[in-house]
Design an enzyme around this catalytic site. Structure first.
Site, short mmCIF file in Angstrom:
data_model
loop_
_atom_site.label_atom_id
_atom_site.label_comp_id
_atom_site.label_asym_id
_atom_site.label_seq_id
_atom_site.Cartn_x
_atom_site.Cartn_y
_atom_site.Cartn_z
N ASP A 1 -33.83 -71.75 -13.66
CA ASP A 1 -34.72 -70.57 -13.62
C ASP A 1 -34.33 -69.66 -12.45
O ASP A 1 -34.90 -68.57 -12.29
CB ASP A 1 -36.20 -70.97 -13.57
CG ASP A 1 -36.56 -71.80 -12.34
OD1 ASP A 1 -35.65 -72.18 -11.58
OD2 ASP A 1 -37.76 -72.08 -12.14
N SER A 2 -33.32 -70.06 -11.68
CA SER A 2 -32.72 -69.16 -10.69
C SER A 2 -32.19 -67.91 -11.37
O SER A 2 -31.89 -66.91 -10.70
CB SER A 2 -31.60 -69.87 -9.92
OG SER A 2 -30.69 -70.47 -10.82
N ASP B 1 -34.14 -75.31 -17.56
CA ASP B 1 -35.31 -75.38 -16.67
C ASP B 1 -36.58 -74.98 -17.40
O ASP B 1 -36.59 -73.98 -18.14
CB ASP B 1 -35.12 -74.40 -15.50
CG ASP B 1 -34.84 -75.10 -14.19
OD1 ASP B 1 -35.11 -76.31 -14.07
OD2 ASP B 1 -34.33 -74.42 -13.28
N LYS C 1 -35.47 -79.61 -17.37
CA LYS C 1 -35.71 -79.96 -15.96
C LYS C 1 -37.07 -79.37 -15.56
O LYS C 1 -37.41 -78.26 -15.98
CB LYS C 1 -34.62 -79.41 -15.05
CG LYS C 1 -34.87 -79.70 -13.56
CD LYS C 1 -33.66 -79.45 -12.71
CE LYS C 1 -33.42 -78.03 -12.29
NZ LYS C 1 -34.53 -77.37 -11.55
N GLU D 1 -39.96 -79.23 -12.04
CA GLU D 1 -40.13 -79.46 -10.61
C GLU D 1 -41.38 -80.28 -10.34
O GLU D 1 -42.40 -80.11 -11.01
CB GLU D 1 -40.21 -78.11 -9.87
CG GLU D 1 -38.94 -77.30 -9.98
CD GLU D 1 -38.97 -76.01 -9.17
OE1 GLU D 1 -39.93 -75.79 -8.39
OE2 GLU D 1 -38.03 -75.21 -9.33
N GLU E 1 -33.32 -81.26 -3.66
CA GLU E 1 -32.93 -79.97 -3.07
C GLU E 1 -33.50 -79.82 -1.65
O GLU E 1 -34.68 -80.12 -1.39
CB GLU E 1 -33.45 -78.81 -3.93
CG GLU E 1 -33.14 -77.44 -3.30
CD GLU E 1 -33.33 -76.26 -4.23
OE1 GLU E 1 -33.67 -76.45 -5.40
OE2 GLU E 1 -33.11 -75.13 -3.75
O1 KIV Z 1 -32.86 -72.96 -10.88
C1 KIV Z 1 -31.84 -73.52 -10.46
O2 KIV Z 1 -30.74 -72.97 -10.49
C2 KIV Z 1 -31.99 -74.84 -9.89
C3 KIV Z 1 -30.84 -75.42 -9.14
C4 KIV Z 1 -30.60 -74.68 -7.91
C5 KIV Z 1 -30.99 -76.88 -8.93
O3 KIV Z 1 -33.03 -75.43 -10.02
#
Ligand code: KIV
Length: 290
Positions: A67-68, A106, A136, A138, A205
């Site tokens: 989600d970056s 994510d 994924k 969090e 992280e």
């Molecule tokens: O969103 C993302 O890119 C991430 C990574 C930095 C692990 O969660």
């Protein structure tokens, strides 16, 4: 060996010639860590587009549609505004552009924290619409019930603990975690909880190195470090960070290239040729057939 796939330009720039390759599976990724030991660290990078996936695929074990992308692609101030529609669309592009790596998408903020049932609806939608093999999310102990709920229903979950960017408003920033004894104990408890709940791997992280080492020793599943430790079972970086696309370089990033410089120089050269009418030349123009 070519580092990318040959594009069949007769049809579309977007469709690479399929490579005869088998995609890595969740059990194969878990199998990298046997009896608590990982011989060769797992390689994960983020990807948000089909073309980047094509370029990274053969070099990676896992591609993370993080989600970056909110910040990297959309210029948003954080990952909070990222939507499930964005994640599904970019996830599908990365699945189309890859043949080898396990693709993980994510779950965006607000799509899974409400209840295990909400998480199942969001995760199954992401898997159906993108074709990804895993999601994924969090959170540690607080997400253990949800991770168990999803895992028992056929949704492989990669957990993410330590610095969890979606919690930026609660954490008060993006600083490293684990500087107090209480935080250190909490990170270890989070790691054990998500592993016990059935997560197949764990992103760690922004934690102090010795905590990442303790987490890696404490759980049977692979740990994937970012700003963590070289002893993690694998590493991940945001691809655009390691390519040098941004001027700001967080401490945990190594800039392997200067793509921002290269793109700026290239755009400057193009602009100069357009302005001086030295582009296009006869080679780039069409003429009447004789
Ligand atoms: O969103 C993302 O890119 C991430 C990574 C930095 C692990 O969660």
């Amino acid at each position: 060996m070519s580092t990318t796939y040959t594009l069949d330009t007769a049809t579309s720039r977007a469709n690479p010639t399929p490579a005869p390759m088998k995609r890595l599976t969740v059990p194969a990724i878990m199998g990298h860590k046997a009896d608590g030991v990982t011989k060769e660290p797992l390689v994960m990078l983020t990807a948000y587009t089909a073309r980047m996936a094509q370029l990274l695929d053969t070099h990676c074990d896992m591609l993370l549609v993080g989600d970056s992308l909110g910040q990297v692609i959309y210029g948003l101030p954080s990952t909070i505004p990222v939507t499930i529609e964005m994640m599904a669309a970019h996830g599908a592009a990365v699945v189309r552009g890859s043949y080898h790596s396990l693709v993980i998408v994510d779950m965006p903020f607000g799509s899974y924290e409400g209840s295990p049932e909400q998480a199942f609806a969001s995760a199954s939608r992401l898997m159906k619409e993108s074709g990804c093999a895993a999601v994924k999310l969090e959170g540690g102990e607080a997400m253990a019930e949800t991770i168990g709920f999803l895992s028992r229903r056929g949704i492989p979950v990669m957990a993410h603990i330590g610095l969890t960017p979606q919690a930026v408003n609660a954490l008060g920033g993006y600083g490293a975690r684990g500087r107090s004894a209480a935080e250190e104990a909490k990170i270890l408890a989070d790691a054990r909880a998500v592993a016990d709940a059935g997560a197949f791997a764990l992103v760690v992280e922004g934690v102090l190195e010795h905590i990442a080492d303790a987490v890696t020793a404490a759980v049977p599943i692979p740990t994937i470090g970012i700003g963590a430790s070289a002893k993690c079972d694998g590493q991940v970086l945001v691809t655009e960070d390691m390519l040098g696309m941004f001027e700001r370089v967080p401490r945990f990033v190594k800039r392997y290239a200067d793509m921002a410089g290269l793109i700026g120089d290239t755009a400057q050269a193009y602009a100069a040729e357009v302005r001086s009418r030295s582009f296009p030349t006869v080679e780039q123009m069409y003429q009447r057939k004789a």
